[in-house]
Design a protein around this motif. Structure first.
Motif, mmCIF file in Angstrom:
data_model
loop_
_atom_site.group_PDB
_atom_site.id
_atom_site.type_symbol
_atom_site.label_atom_id
_atom_site.label_comp_id
_atom_site.label_asym_id
_atom_site.label_seq_id
_atom_site.Cartn_x
_atom_site.Cartn_y
_atom_site.Cartn_z
ATOM 1 N N PRO A 76 0.797 -1.235 0.000
ATOM 2 C CA PRO A 76 0.000 0.000 0.000
ATOM 3 C C PRO A 76 0.825 1.278 0.000
ATOM 4 C CG PRO A 76 -0.882 -1.578 1.587
ATOM 5 C CD PRO A 76 0.453 -2.100 1.151
ATOM 6 N N THR A 77 2.117 1.197 0.293
ATOM 7 C CA THR A 77 2.959 2.395 0.309
ATOM 8 C C THR A 77 3.643 2.644 -1.031
ATOM 9 O OG1 THR A 77 5.009 1.274 0.989
ATOM 10 C CG2 THR A 77 3.458 1.892 2.734
ATOM 11 N N LEU A 78 3.532 1.706 -1.960
ATOM 12 C CA LEU A 78 4.228 1.855 -3.231
ATOM 13 C C LEU A 78 3.607 2.971 -4.069
ATOM 14 C CD1 LEU A 78 4.667 -1.889 -4.261
ATOM 15 C CD2 LEU A 78 6.413 -0.363 -3.357
ATOM 16 N N PRO A 79 4.411 3.689 -4.835
ATOM 17 C CA PRO A 79 3.876 4.714 -5.733
ATOM 18 C C PRO A 79 2.961 4.088 -6.777
ATOM 19 C CG PRO A 79 6.254 4.944 -5.468
ATOM 20 C CD PRO A 79 5.881 3.638 -4.849
ATOM 21 N N ARG A 80 1.974 4.839 -7.199
ATOM 22 C CA ARG A 80 1.032 4.325 -8.195
ATOM 23 C C ARG A 80 1.718 3.933 -9.492
ATOM 24 N NH1 ARG A 80 -3.210 9.260 -7.174
ATOM 25 N NH2 ARG A 80 -3.982 8.569 -5.137
ATOM 26 N N THR A 81 2.818 4.605 -9.790
ATOM 27 C CA THR A 81 3.502 4.351 -11.055
ATOM 28 C C THR A 81 4.247 3.028 -11.076
ATOM 29 O OG1 THR A 81 5.392 5.623 -10.223
ATOM 30 C CG2 THR A 81 3.781 6.787 -11.581
ATOM 31 N N SER A 82 4.459 2.419 -9.914
ATOM 32 C CA SER A 82 5.262 1.192 -9.883
ATOM 33 C C SER A 82 4.573 -0.001 -9.227
ATOM 34 C CB SER A 82 6.595 1.455 -9.165
ATOM 35 O OG SER A 82 6.370 1.924 -7.846
ATOM 36 N N VAL A 83 3.356 0.187 -8.677
ATOM 37 C CA VAL A 83 2.730 -0.902 -7.927
ATOM 38 C C VAL A 83 2.432 -2.112 -8.810
ATOM 39 C CG1 VAL A 83 0.399 0.096 -8.173
ATOM 40 C CG2 VAL A 83 0.887 -1.503 -6.323
ATOM 41 N N HIS A 84 1.922 -1.901 -10.029
ATOM 42 C CA HIS A 84 1.617 -3.043 -10.900
ATOM 43 C C HIS A 84 2.890 -3.755 -11.343
ATOM 44 C CE1 HIS A 84 -2.357 -1.076 -11.248
ATOM 45 N NE2 HIS A 84 -2.790 -2.297 -11.487
ATOM 46 N N ARG A 85 3.923 -2.991 -11.602
ATOM 47 C CA ARG A 85 5.195 -3.584 -12.016
ATOM 48 C C ARG A 85 5.776 -4.416 -10.876
ATOM 49 N NH1 ARG A 85 6.776 0.673 -14.207
ATOM 50 N NH2 ARG A 85 8.176 1.504 -12.621
ATOM 51 N N PHE A 86 5.643 -3.940 -9.650
ATOM 52 C CA PHE A 86 6.134 -4.679 -8.489
ATOM 53 C C PHE A 86 5.333 -5.970 -8.307
ATOM 54 C CE2 PHE A 86 6.196 -5.677 -3.939
ATOM 55 C CZ PHE A 86 7.549 -5.647 -3.669
ATOM 56 N N LEU A 87 4.018 -5.911 -8.468
ATOM 57 C CA LEU A 87 3.182 -7.107 -8.343
ATOM 58 C C LEU A 87 3.456 -8.099 -9.474
ATOM 59 C CD1 LEU A 87 -0.189 -5.448 -7.255
ATOM 60 C CD2 LEU A 87 1.361 -6.798 -5.828
ATOM 61 N N ARG A 88 3.703 -7.593 -10.653
ATOM 62 C CA ARG A 88 4.062 -8.481 -11.769
ATOM 63 C C ARG A 88 5.370 -9.221 -11.456
ATOM 64 N NH1 ARG A 88 3.263 -9.358 -17.236
ATOM 65 N NH2 ARG A 88 1.525 -7.888 -17.249
ATOM 66 N N ALA A 89 6.338 -8.505 -10.903
ATOM 67 C CA ALA A 89 7.613 -9.142 -10.544
ATOM 68 C C ALA A 89 7.393 -10.225 -9.492
ATOM 69 C CB ALA A 89 8.601 -8.094 -10.040
ATOM 70 N N PHE A 90 6.484 -9.964 -8.542
ATOM 71 C CA PHE A 90 6.166 -10.978 -7.528
ATOM 72 C C PHE A 90 5.595 -12.233 -8.171
ATOM 73 C CE2 PHE A 90 2.741 -12.948 -5.057
ATOM 74 C CZ PHE A 90 3.466 -13.452 -3.981
ATOM 75 N N TRP A 91 4.599 -12.069 -9.050
ATOM 76 C CA TRP A 91 3.941 -13.245 -9.634
ATOM 77 C C TRP A 91 4.841 -13.982 -10.619
ATOM 78 C CZ3 TRP A 91 0.417 -15.492 -7.157
ATOM 79 C CH2 TRP A 91 -0.517 -14.792 -6.405
ATOM 80 N N ILE A 92 5.708 -13.257 -11.306
ATOM 81 C CA ILE A 92 6.696 -13.941 -12.154
ATOM 82 C C ILE A 92 7.599 -14.820 -11.290
ATOM 83 C CG2 ILE A 92 8.762 -13.598 -13.583
ATOM 84 C CD1 ILE A 92 7.425 -11.173 -14.818
ATOM 85 N N THR A 93 8.060 -14.265 -10.173
ATOM 86 C CA THR A 93 8.959 -15.009 -9.277
ATOM 87 C C THR A 93 8.263 -16.227 -8.683
ATOM 88 O OG1 THR A 93 10.109 -12.946 -8.717
ATOM 89 C CG2 THR A 93 10.421 -14.809 -7.231
ATOM 90 N N ILE A 94 7.049 -16.050 -8.180
ATOM 91 C CA ILE A 94 6.317 -17.158 -7.563
ATOM 92 C C ILE A 94 5.983 -18.226 -8.598
ATOM 93 C CG2 ILE A 94 4.108 -17.803 -6.526
ATOM 94 C CD1 ILE A 94 6.025 -16.619 -4.532
ATOM 95 N N SER A 95 5.492 -17.833 -9.753
ATOM 96 C CA SER A 95 5.110 -18.803 -10.789
ATOM 97 C C SER A 95 6.320 -19.562 -11.308
ATOM 98 C CB SER A 95 4.409 -18.080 -11.945
ATOM 99 O OG SER A 95 3.229 -17.434 -11.506
ATOM 100 N N ARG A 96 7.455 -18.899 -11.348
ATOM 101 C CA ARG A 96 8.676 -19.530 -11.857
ATOM 102 C C ARG A 96 9.282 -20.501 -10.857
ATOM 103 N NH1 ARG A 96 12.787 -15.107 -12.463
ATOM 104 N NH2 ARG A 96 12.816 -15.387 -10.199
#
Length: 323
Positions: A76-96
């Motif tokens: 919730p503290t992440l800037p709006r400009t990077s929150v989706h990119r950060f979540l995408r990185a999380f799901w790429i890491t978990i799925s991989r």
């Protein structure tokens, strides 16, 4: 950035010392809020360090605290400009890396995944929106307040100008939010559909990684990851919804969420699995998730009424009669 995953605050996140762990969390939040220009490739390098940091956390309470810090405290503290990119990185890491987890470490990662499903609903459905980075005008105003002498000397005209800048920025954000209320949620749902809830386990047409253009394909993950997400999807959604009491005697049957809830959008990934998955068991589990009784209680689905013919066909066979 390549050495960030080895920096002290990443390692200290898994510390059993709460003070040290909280300090490391604050350092991580400060870093991510101050670096809104981090690419997906850079965030994946960071998540590689966070993944193994979590891998080596060895006490249940430490594991749970770290999972909450990396999700409910951080996202919730992440800037709006990077929150989706950060979540995408999380799901790429978990799925991989999900398939590489051993039985002893699986439960804590399942809890981390639960936290990330929950915090995303909190941000995109409930409205705990990520905070925007400070603008130059805001930083200038805060710096002026720290200097009492300078603050007193500031003219009323300058103060009005600063306030106007801030109001214009906030007004623009409000207009954007009203015009596309669920755009951020839909972007997040698209990440889930592209990754762990993709109907296909392998897509031969998926483009290869291209670091120059900051593109990394989303692994689809094993079916075990799909099952877990479908099992907890409505559980975590329920936690962020607010309900109003119904008019009937049985409140559970008239339990309606307050406000607008885009349930069709929220259930879209599971509906796609039910229709498009080539695996029968995945389709069955998706159907079970969509038949959850809570969707009836919340008023998004109607209870199926069995016809007389169906009831007759389900009656127990009494055997042959005596001649």
């Amino acid at each position: 950035m390549t050495d960030l995953q080895k920096t002290p605050f990443v390692k200290e996140l898994a510390s059993s010392d709460k003070k040290l762990r909280d300090k490391a969390t604050d350092s991580l939040i400060h870093f991510l809020r101050s670096r809104t220009d981090l690419s997906l490739i850079e965030l994946l390098k960071l998540w590689k360090g966070l993944f193994f940091c979590f891998y080596h956390s060895d006490r249940p309470l430490t594991q749970q605290a770290l999972a909450r810090n990396l999700s409910y405290t951080l996202v919730p503290t992440l800037p709006r400009t990077s929150v989706h990119r950060f979540l995408r990185a999380f799901w790429i890491t978990i799925s991989r890396d999900f398939h590489s987890l051993d039985r002893l470490r699986l439960d804590k990662y399942l809890f981390l995944i639960r936290c990330y499903i929950g915090v995303a609903f909190s941000v995109f459905v409930k409205g705990d929106t990520p905070k925007k980075p400070e603008t130059k005008a805001t930083k200038k105003r805060k710096a002026g307040k720290k200097e009492a002498g300078n603050a007193k000397k500031r003219s009323s005209k300058q103060r009005a100008a600063d306030a106007t800048d801030e109001d214009e920025e906030e007004g623009a954000d409000d207009t954007t939010a009203q015009n596309g209320k669920w755009d951020a949620l839909e972007s997040y749902i698209s990440i889930i559909e592209e990754g762990p809830l993709c109907p296909l386990n392998f897509d031969p047409d998926q483009p290869a990684a291209d670091e120059k253009n900051d593109y990394v394909p989303m692994p689809h993950g094993p079916d075990g990851l799909r099952y877990h997400i479908m099992d907890i999807w409505l559980d975590e959604l329920e936690k962020v919804l607010e309900f109003e009491a119904g008019e009937g005697d049985d409140e559970e049957e008239t339990r309606k969420p307050k406000g607008e809830v885009p349930m069709d959008l929220l259930l879209r990934p599971i509906e796609k699995l039910r229709v498009e998955s080539p695996t029968k068991q995945v389709r069955i589990r998706a159907k079970e998730a969509l038949d959850d009784e809570r969707l009836i209680e919340w008023g998004f689905k109607e209870r199926k009424v069995e016809s007389d013919e169906e009831e007759d066909s389900e009656q127990e066979w009494g055997g042959f009669g005596d001649d």
